[in-house]
Scaffold this motif. Structure first.
Motif, PDB file in Angstrom:
ATOM      1  N   GLU A   2       0.818  -1.218   0.000  1.00 49.35           N
ATOM      2  CA  GLU A   2       0.000   0.000   0.000  1.00 49.35           C
ATOM      3  C   GLU A   2       0.851   1.266   0.000  1.00 49.35           C
ATOM      4  O   GLU A   2       0.467   2.290  -0.580  1.00 49.35           O
ATOM      5  CB  GLU A   2      -0.911  -0.035   1.241  1.00 49.35           C
ATOM      6  N   LEU A   3       1.985   1.200   0.649  1.00 51.25           N
ATOM      7  CA  LEU A   3       2.843   2.386   0.745  1.00 51.25           C
ATOM      8  C   LEU A   3       3.233   2.858  -0.660  1.00 51.25           C
ATOM      9  O   LEU A   3       3.179   4.049  -0.975  1.00 51.25           O
ATOM     10  CB  LEU A   3       4.095   2.043   1.571  1.00 51.25           C
ATOM     11  N   ARG A   5       1.739   2.217  -3.468  1.00 56.82           N
ATOM     12  CA  ARG A   5       0.587   2.719  -4.190  1.00 56.82           C
ATOM     13  C   ARG A   5       0.249   4.150  -3.732  1.00 56.82           C
ATOM     14  O   ARG A   5      -0.085   5.019  -4.543  1.00 56.82           O
ATOM     15  CB  ARG A   5      -0.620   1.806  -3.974  1.00 56.82           C
ATOM     16  N   ALA A   6       0.322   4.367  -2.452  1.00 55.68           N
ATOM     17  CA  ALA A   6       0.014   5.702  -1.920  1.00 55.68           C
ATOM     18  C   ALA A   6       1.027   6.719  -2.439  1.00 55.68           C
ATOM     19  O   ALA A   6       0.673   7.848  -2.795  1.00 55.68           O
ATOM     20  CB  ALA A   6       0.035   5.662  -0.397  1.00 55.68           C
ATOM     21  N   ARG A  20      -4.326  14.193   3.169  1.00 49.60           N
ATOM     22  CA  ARG A  20      -4.488  13.010   4.015  1.00 49.60           C
ATOM     23  C   ARG A  20      -3.328  12.036   3.791  1.00 49.60           C
ATOM     24  O   ARG A  20      -2.754  11.518   4.749  1.00 49.60           O
ATOM     25  CB  ARG A  20      -5.821  12.323   3.667  1.00 49.60           C
ATOM     26  N   LEU A  21      -2.979  11.827   2.544  1.00 45.23           N
ATOM     27  CA  LEU A  21      -1.878  10.912   2.252  1.00 45.23           C
ATOM     28  C   LEU A  21      -0.558  11.466   2.781  1.00 45.23           C
ATOM     29  O   LEU A  21       0.262  10.730   3.340  1.00 45.23           O
ATOM     30  CB  LEU A  21      -1.781  10.674   0.739  1.00 45.23           C
ATOM     31  N   LEU A  24      -0.458  10.872   6.457  1.00 42.70           N
ATOM     32  CA  LEU A  24      -0.243   9.450   6.766  1.00 42.70           C
ATOM     33  C   LEU A  24       1.215   9.045   6.572  1.00 42.70           C
ATOM     34  O   LEU A  24       1.739   8.203   7.292  1.00 42.70           O
ATOM     35  CB  LEU A  24      -1.098   8.591   5.819  1.00 42.70           C
ATOM     36  N   LEU A  25       1.852   9.649   5.581  1.00 44.20           N
ATOM     37  CA  LEU A  25       3.219   9.247   5.243  1.00 44.20           C
ATOM     38  C   LEU A  25       4.273  10.137   5.907  1.00 44.20           C
ATOM     39  O   LEU A  25       5.461  10.031   5.574  1.00 44.20           O
ATOM     40  CB  LEU A  25       3.404   9.276   3.724  1.00 44.20           C
ATOM     41  N   ASP A  26       3.828  11.004   6.778  1.00 43.18           N
ATOM     42  CA  ASP A  26       4.768  11.907   7.477  1.00 43.18           C
ATOM     43  C   ASP A  26       5.600  12.727   6.504  1.00 43.18           C
ATOM     44  O   ASP A  26       6.804  12.938   6.711  1.00 43.18           O
ATOM     45  CB  ASP A  26       5.733  11.097   8.373  1.00 43.18           C
ATOM     46  N   LEU A 152      11.490   8.905  -0.029  1.00 46.55           N
ATOM     47  CA  LEU A 152      10.724   7.810   0.566  1.00 46.55           C
ATOM     48  C   LEU A 152      10.437   6.726  -0.488  1.00 46.55           C
ATOM     49  O   LEU A 152      10.552   5.521  -0.211  1.00 46.55           O
ATOM     50  CB  LEU A 152       9.400   8.348   1.138  1.00 46.55           C
TER      51      LEU A 152
END
Lengths: 291, 978
Positions: A2-3, A5-6, A20-21, A24-26, A152
């Motif tokens: 998922e990471l 894909r995000a 939001r993403l 979530l991913l800092d 990342l």
């Protein structure tokens, strides 16, 4: 996965979901549309075919190969199968299918597909593409978000490569990629166009590189697409420009060579291409200077 | 945070978001379709105002789904309702719609033009002068309703039910008006189908018992189209997108089309057949499959009614499958490629290659014919029948990539009230001469009335324009002007049309975003329902307003039909004495009229499997779910229902005929899906049909008399048409042997890609693209005539002529000319202001004409073309075209096929250079000749009186929109000639 894909979704234009993403991913403050446009529309086009195709342009054989991967899995290829977001989404989907598969054979099948996609279509260009974000989206700029994003993604891909293990052969995109031809031998070849094809030259030449060259060499910059700008600079002082480009290619080659131990044959390929480009451009520069 | 934890965090968030029914990833635009607004943001969708650029001015919308009402496909639309003005700003596709999947053709978004058309009719109008004089006054809905209700009530009370008729063009909700007619006890439903699709329907119904095809194009290996499907055929958007999907997957496309249509340009094999020869081509392919053994022997043995064929046609032969195969081969051996080549003009080698391609498809063979050749030719019904023969030979019936009878790919929900059956038979729509007509022989109405076979006291036309659409429009005009023949004519229409000029009431009805309907069509192997709704009503209700009548939100006093019909029915029976009220009465509040909310609420709660559960998942009532999403997928992957083993509960006191048709006394389980299909008769002891015996089991089979695919139609054989009992080739009325050497075939059945009959004529975007209909003529023939593109030519039919511009092209077969029926709209009165409704007529696409009558001689001459004009829409000042085409249909006599009743559109014509004095758009018609030709075609018929095998007027098992009681289906004098 998922990471991944995000992270792919963040290569799409920013919308309400981006914040939001990002959270979530800092990844810190989400980008605005201007940052997205600057990085993806003006500098680093998020399409594999630009970096893997011999024309250095959207579409063509590189895109067809990626579409072929979808077909091989009995999936309908989307209109832009080589867009980074689509590719990372497919990678995520393959991981999902692997997780959902019943039985070891099916699971292994999906894992093989994922590994092939990773090495053939992602790692064949992304490590070098993402590296460019370091200088184009530095930490103190308005594009910093994308610098963090690239790092990342780079880390996540490395982790995937480590998890799935190495691939024995060089990706087909690279095996089949024609080299940058010497314009003194080639007939009718668009040499300037070929200089903008990363898979031929081993270097990713973006708009701001050309602007920088113009500034450093004291040449007048023109507004336009890269081939146009390159031609304009060349028309003013070809020797200086070729020298500048050769030096740039050499730096890239060195940087890629350093990665050799990490990315294996692929990095070696890119380093060699950049080195060859540097050598050719140096020769051409000297000839231009002598004439 | 390390990568693993990040990954887990994203996964958890995604699961949580999607569990709420929301979208986690922004519209995956490059993976699926162009990114649609995520559905959880439909209440408040923000876009930037492009006109404000470079300022970033936000516009906020509420997105409300509805269903397109232009062509029949019923694609999903999403109305963008501006939250400030509460008006629709634009229409895009509804991604939640399983048929159209968010994609629309040009006609969908152009709905906006129809809403804002400055010439639309906004108020009920009543004529004040002579019919057709163009004088109108605005009246209230109450006045119109009371007048109509009073007349209908009186007709019913006086047992003149046959004088009430409802004539429909574009159908709204499946079965809604049919049920109301039946509730009134009136066999008064009349459709346009016999000028449209009844030829093709006949071919399909004789085979399968179901009258529409549902090809599964997307999964096909070979697609075979007898139409210009991608461009303009039926369901062209949902089907076209699936045809293209198949092509991308490597499917081969075979197209039979005399013109180089857009569809033909996409074909792997374009067969420009001689019009009328299509069935011969099909049979040559069938013959090849049979002679080379490349057919699905197991399927044929299992599902064809070959035993019945042997028993009836070769009674001396033992009933073995091997004998049948021998006879099958013998039946078609004359249909060689050479023979088909002779008929069609296609080279035999090409036909052979096509036949091999067909053979290679196996069960992934999808085919389609709807209008085209089936609508053009005498015997056209054999075109679809011989086309389906190929599916039946390959076993490509209800297989992935094959052809499904539509009733399995369509869902019609059970309504709140089911009607009774009328107690009379309407001879004006179902005359004795056409017992096998698939649908009402609507286009013969003026001739039947002229002969004194009946008259109408109340005649509704509903989104129907027979004066313009039907052949022989002047006969319609004559009938409509005669108050002795048509007592009262009410035109229910959103916009002016040539028929509405001759009405007594013009009643404005809403466009697709202004009315309620449920639709379901066969777009692929699945079942869905789409909900059409007045979007401003839904938007206002989301804001908390209570809307009880759609007129509260529609422009002017535009209404929706369902509320209109419910109200009218209520008024027809004020005291309940006629027994109509129970069919339009509320269940929740007895004594009150049913509301549309209760009507649809009931259906969605009780009659659509899975919908209440799906709605509950989102915490919604079923009606609210449909108002929010506009569509629901009832089922996917229907498989082969004919292979279903009948449960033992349905098997009781069985009887079986010699061919394995099984009858039962067990009551039928409640019908969940009411999609129309054949209803075979019970046995002589009253047992209902339940299935067929196969391998010792009772299987569901097909809704045909035999329960199998009817290669041999006992219906055709027993009603006097033995020679056509099996699929065969009938030479068309435009076969070269039936034409003089100087005549050509005129094809008029094709559409223009962005228009749809008269429905879209008030859409300015579409009008700008397509507004004329030149005559396609081959380069060589144009040269011989000495005409070039744009030159005037005279096209002479059997009963008149029209004058049109030539369009010289290589894209048409020599010997054939073509002119789209879409154009040539006209109005009689220029600048005639109608109180409250602008002008009488539609100015973007109508020429102003004079109508001239001298005895039986009729003429129409153009006085002025379209021009720019001032209106509330500034674009009308930018109209740059004057040419709106030529109304050729006026010159076409009626050509009713003696079996299907279909009007055979193709014309034998002579094309000459225009004569001195001829002007563009001129029409000349001899009405007497028209009537003579009607009589000439009558002589081809075999009447019920002479041929009915059982004293009935029509085979009872065939689909009929409204079915009268059994007694009414008997011929008046039983057995006199039968």
């Amino acid at each position: 996965m998922e990471l991944i894909r995000a992270l792919g979704a963040l290569a799409e234009p920013p919308g309400p979901e981006t914040a939001r993403l990002a959270e979530l991913l800092d990844l810190g403050t989400p980008p605005d549309e201007a940052a997205f446009s600057e990085i993806f529309l003006f500098q680093l086009y998020p399409y594999a075919s630009v970096y893997l195709g011999p024309e250095g342009m959207l579409g063509g054989e590189a895109r067809d190969r990626i579409a072929g991967f979808w077909r091989a899995l009995d999936l309908e290829p989307p209109p832009e199968p080589d867009h980074l977001a689509v590719m990372l989404s497919l990678y995520g989907r393959l991981a999902e299918l692997e997780a959902q598969a019943e039985g070891e054979t099916a699971q292994k099948g999906w894992r093989r597909a994922r590994k092939a996609f990773l090495w053939e279509h992602l790692l064949s260009w992304l490590p070098f593409y993402l590296t460019r974000f370091q200088d184009l989206a530095p930490a103190d700029s308005e594009l910093a978000f994308y610098g963090r994003w690239a790092q990342l993604l780079q880390d996540a891909l490395r982790a995937e490569a480590a998890d799935l293990g190495p691939q024995a052969t060089l990706p087909l995109h690279l095996r089949e990629a024609p080299a940058l031809e010497d314009p003194r031998k080639a007939s009718g070849e668009n040499f300037l166009g070929a200089l903008l094809s990363p898979v031929r030259t081993g270097i990713i030449l973006v708009r701001s590189d050309l602007q920088q060259a113009g500034r450093e060499l004291g040449l007048g910059g023109r507004i336009g697409e890269r081939a146009f700008v390159l031609k304009a600079l060349m028309g003013q002082d070809s020797s200086a420009l070729l020298r500048w480009l050769a030096s740039w290619a050499r730096q890239v080659s060195k940087s890629n060579s350093e990665k050799h131990s990490l990315d294996g044959d692929i990095a070696s390929f890119w380093a060699r291409r950049a080195e060859n480009t540097a050598s050719l451009l140096t020769e051409l520069s000297q000839e231009a200077s002598d004439s | 945070m390390d990568l693993k934890k990040l990954n887990e965090r994203v996964s958890a968030s995604r699961q949580e978001t999607e569990a709420r029914g929301e979208t986690f990833y922004p519209g995956a635009s490059r993976i699926h379709l162009a990114s649609f607004p995520p559905k959880e943001r439909w209440d408040d969708w923000v876009e930037l105002d492009s006109k404000a650029w470079p300022r970033r001015k936000e516009k906020r919308f509420m997105l409300v789904p509805t269903t397109c009402f232009n062509c029949e496909s019923a694609c999903g639309l999403l109305a963008y309702v501006n939250k400030d003005s509460l008006q629709v700003a634009k229409f895009e596709g509804n991604p939640e719609h399983p048929g159209s999947r968010g994609r629309n053709c040009a006609k969908g978004p152009a709905t906006l033009n129809q809403l804002t058309d400055p010439d639309r009719i906004l108020y009920p109008l009543k004529r004040v002068g002579e019919r057709g004089e163009g004088k109108w006054k605005r009246v209230s809905w109450d006045e119109a309703l009371d007048d109509l209700a009073g007349r209908i009530r009186k007709a019913i009370q006086e047992k003149r039910q046959g004088e009430v008729m409802y004539h429909v063009g574009r159908p709204g909700e499946d079965g809604f008006t049919e049920r109301l007619m039946a509730a009134w006890g009136v066999d008064g439903h009349n459709s346009h189908t016999n000028i449209c699709s009844s030829g093709a329907r006949a071919g399909y119904q004789y085979w399968t018992g179901i009258d529409r095809p549902s090809p599964d194009h997307a999964r096909a290996k070979v697609i075979f189209l007898v139409s210009s499907h991608l461009e303009a055929g039926h369901y062209f958007n949902p089907h076209a997108q699936r045809v293209m999907e198949a092509k991308k997957n490597g499917a081969k496309l075979i197209v039979l089309d005399t013109r180089l249509s857009n569809t033909a340009t996409h074909a792997d094999y374009w067969l420009a057949t001689q019009p009328g020869s299509e069935a011969a081509v099909h049979l040559s392919i069938a013959n090849h499959l049979i002679q080379t053994g490349q057919y699905n022997r197991e399927f044929v043995e299992r599902w064809w009614n070959w035993k019945e064929y042997l028993a009836e046609v070769h009674p001396g032969l033992e009933a073995t499958y091997e004998n049948f195969e021998r006879m099958l081969a013998a039946e078609y051996e004359d249909y060689s490629f050479e023979m088909a080549s002779q008929e069609s003009g296609i080279e035999a080698d090409t036909l052979r290659e096509v036949a091999e391609t067909v053979a290679s498809a196996g069960t992934r063979f999808s085919t389609h014919n709807w209008r085209s050749a089936a609508a053009g030719n005498e015997g056209g019904w054999q075109v679809s029948r011989t086309l389906f023969l190929l599916n039946a030979l390959l076993g490509a019936v209800a297989t992935p990539g094959g052809m499904y009878p539509n009733a399995w790919n369509k869902f019609v929900a059970r309504p709140i009230h089911l009607p009774r059956h009328p107690e009379h038979w309407n001879e004006l729509t179902w005359p004795n001469e056409y017992p096998l007509a698939m649908n009402e022989v609507s286009f013969l109405l003026p001739h039947l009335v002229k002969e004194g076979r009946g008259q109408m006291d109340v005649y509704f036309t509903r989104v129907y324009n027979p004066v313009w659409t039907n052949p022989d429009g002047f006969s319609w005009l004559e009938m409509l002007r005669d108050e002795a023949k048509v007592g009262l004519h009410a035109a229910l229409t959103p916009t002016w049309n040539e028929t509405a000029y001759f009405a007594d009431y013009v009643l404005p009805m809403g466009h697709s975003s202004e009315r309620h309907d449920i639709h379901s069509y066969e777009t692929h192997d699945g079942q869905w329902i789409g909900f059409r709704q007045p979007v401003l009503r839904a938007a206002r209700e989301r804001l908390g307003d209570k809307i009880t009548d759609t007129r509260q939100v529609n422009p002017g006093e535009v209404w929706e039909e369902n509320e209109f019909w419910l109200d009218l029915s209520w008024r027809i029976d004020p005291d309940g004495a006629l027994g109509i009220r129970p069919f339009v009465e509320s269940r929740k509040q007895p004594g009150e009229r049913l509301t549309v909310d209760e009507y649809y609420g009931f259906i969605f709660e009780n009659s659509v499997p899975g919908l209440p559960e799906k709605a509950a998942e989102e915490g919604l009532e079923p009606l609210d779910f449909m108002r929010r999403y506009g569509a629901f997928e009832v089922a996917q992957g229907m498989g082969q229902p004919f292979e279903e083993v009948i449960p033992s509960a349905e098997l009781e006191d069985l009887a079986e005929d010699p061919f394995g048709r099984v009858f039962t006394r067990a009551p039928a389980p409640p019908l969940v899906n009411m999609a129309p299909m054949g209803a075979p008769d019970p046995d002589s002891e009253g047992r209902r049909v339940v299935g067929v015996r196969q391998d010792g089991k009772v299987l569901r089979g097909f809704p045909t008399p035999s329960g199998r695919l009817e290669f041999y139609s006992s219906t055709l054989a027993s009603w006097g048409w033995k020679e056509y009992a099996i699929p065969t080739y009938i030479r068309s009325h435009v076969h070269p042997e039936n034409m003089a050497t100087d005549q050509k075939v005129l094809i008029s059945t094709f559409r223009l890609p962005v228009q749809i009959h008269t429905r879209s004529a008030n859409a300015k975007w579409l009008d700008e693209i397509a507004h004329t209909n030149p005559l396609w003529i081959h380069t060589g023939e144009a040269a011989a005539l000495g005409v070039g593109t744009g030159d005037l030519v005279r096209v002479e039919t059997e009963a008149g002529y029209f004058v049109v511009k030539a369009w010289v092209t290589e894209g048409i077969k020599p010997g054939v000319v073509a002119c789209s029926h879409h154009m040539g709209r006209w109005k009689i009165h220029d600048d005639q202001q109608v109180e409250g409704s602008g002008e009488e007529g539609q100015r973007q696409m109508m020429a102003t004409v004079s109508l001239d009558q001298d005895g039986a001689q009729w003429g129409l001459r153009r006085k002025a073309g379209a021009k720019a004009y001032d209106s509330s829409d500034p674009d009308t000042k930018r109209i740059w075209w004057t040419d709106v085409g030529v109304h050729q249909n006026l010159t076409f006599p009626v050509h009713p096929d003696p079996i299907s009743g279909m009007h055979c559109w193709h014309q034998a014509v002579r094309v000459t250079r225009a004569q001195p004095g001829d002007r563009y758009g001129d029409i000349s018609v001899d009405a007497d000749k028209m009537h003579q030709i009607y009589h000439a075609w009558l002589t081809k018929t075999r009447s019920a009186t002479a041929h009915s095998p059982d004293g009935t007027r029509r085979p009872r098992w065939l689909i009929r929109p409204v079915k009268p009681v059994k007694a009414a289906c008997l011929l008046p004098v039983q057995g006199s000639e039968a």
